[in-house]
Write a protein that holds these residues in place. Structure first.
Motif, PDB file in Angstrom:
ATOM      1  N   TYR A 157       0.829  -1.206   0.000  1.00 29.30           N
ATOM      2  CA  TYR A 157       0.000   0.000   0.000  1.00 29.30           C
ATOM      3  C   TYR A 157       0.862   1.254   0.000  1.00 29.30           C
ATOM      4  CZ  TYR A 157      -3.175   3.580   1.755  1.00 29.30           C
ATOM      5  OH  TYR A 157      -3.898   4.733   1.918  1.00 29.30           O
ATOM      6  N   SER A 196      -4.866   2.281  -4.077  1.00 30.50           N
ATOM      7  CA  SER A 196      -5.680   2.829  -3.000  1.00 30.50           C
ATOM      8  C   SER A 196      -6.287   1.709  -2.155  1.00 30.50           C
ATOM      9  CB  SER A 196      -6.814   3.671  -3.593  1.00 30.50           C
ATOM     10  OG  SER A 196      -7.698   2.837  -4.330  1.00 30.50           O
ATOM     11  N   GLN A 197      -6.746   2.070  -0.970  1.00 25.67           N
ATOM     12  CA  GLN A 197      -7.410   1.084  -0.125  1.00 25.67           C
ATOM     13  C   GLN A 197      -8.670   0.513  -0.795  1.00 25.67           C
ATOM     14  OE1 GLN A 197      -8.017   2.190   3.975  1.00 25.67           O
ATOM     15  NE2 GLN A 197      -5.921   2.929   4.194  1.00 25.67           N
ATOM     16  N   PRO A 198      -9.490   1.340  -1.442  1.00 20.88           N
ATOM     17  CA  PRO A 198     -10.653   0.762  -2.125  1.00 20.88           C
ATOM     18  C   PRO A 198     -10.269  -0.252  -3.206  1.00 20.88           C
ATOM     19  CG  PRO A 198     -10.942   3.126  -1.892  1.00 20.88           C
ATOM     20  CD  PRO A 198      -9.542   2.813  -1.466  1.00 20.88           C
ATOM     21  N   ALA A 216      -9.227  -3.442  -1.506  1.00 23.76           N
ATOM     22  CA  ALA A 216     -10.442  -4.110  -1.021  1.00 23.76           C
ATOM     23  C   ALA A 216     -11.134  -4.850  -2.161  1.00 23.76           C
ATOM     24  CB  ALA A 216     -11.385  -3.090  -0.391  1.00 23.76           C
ATOM     25  N   SER A 265     -14.305  -5.613   2.380  1.00 27.28           N
ATOM     26  CA  SER A 265     -14.728  -4.220   2.486  1.00 27.28           C
ATOM     27  C   SER A 265     -13.518  -3.305   2.652  1.00 27.28           C
ATOM     28  CB  SER A 265     -15.662  -4.050   3.694  1.00 27.28           C
ATOM     29  OG  SER A 265     -14.941  -4.217   4.901  1.00 27.28           O
ATOM     30  N   GLN A 266     -13.724  -2.047   2.309  1.00 22.20           N
ATOM     31  CA  GLN A 266     -12.653  -1.074   2.498  1.00 22.20           C
ATOM     32  C   GLN A 266     -12.344  -0.931   3.982  1.00 22.20           C
ATOM     33  OE1 GLN A 266     -13.294   2.777   0.749  1.00 22.20           O
ATOM     34  NE2 GLN A 266     -11.484   3.639   1.712  1.00 22.20           N
ATOM     35  N   HIS A 275      -8.717  -1.092   5.794  1.00 23.64           N
ATOM     36  CA  HIS A 275      -8.288  -0.008   6.687  1.00 23.64           C
ATOM     37  C   HIS A 275      -7.899  -0.562   8.058  1.00 23.64           C
ATOM     38  CE1 HIS A 275      -8.113   3.833   8.729  1.00 23.64           C
ATOM     39  NE2 HIS A 275      -8.893   3.312   9.648  1.00 23.64           N
TER      40      HIS A 275
END
Length: 76
Positions: free
Chosen positions: A11, A17-19, A22, A28-29, A33
């Motif tokens: 990351y 990105s985190q999305p 995911a 899920s995002q 996280h």
């Protein structure tokens, strides 16, 4: 290296990105996280996907006790 460390390193490259993580891991995002922030541990069922995503060998992120057990099984 732990699965959490591998994912965090991936990351931090800044290219994803985190999305997106995911989506690729089919979680899920919020899960991503929580894993990246250290709030939750990554469930073992995601280790293979994380290894592939981070382009590393699964054995690199398995707990050392598991690697020892796998090595013993190979010898039998």
């Amino acid at each position: 290296m732990t699965a959490e460390e591998a994912l965090h390193t991936y990351y931090k490259t800044g290219t994803i990105s985190q999305p997106k993580i995911a989506l690729m891991l089919e979680v899920s995002q919020a899960s991503v996280h929580n894993w990246l922030s250290g709030k939750n541990k990554i469930p073992v069922e995601f280790y293979d996907r994380i290894a592939k995503l981070c382009n590393i060998n699964l054995l690199e992120i398995l707990p050392s006790e598991w690697r020892i057990l796998l090595d013993k099984e190979k010898l039998q």
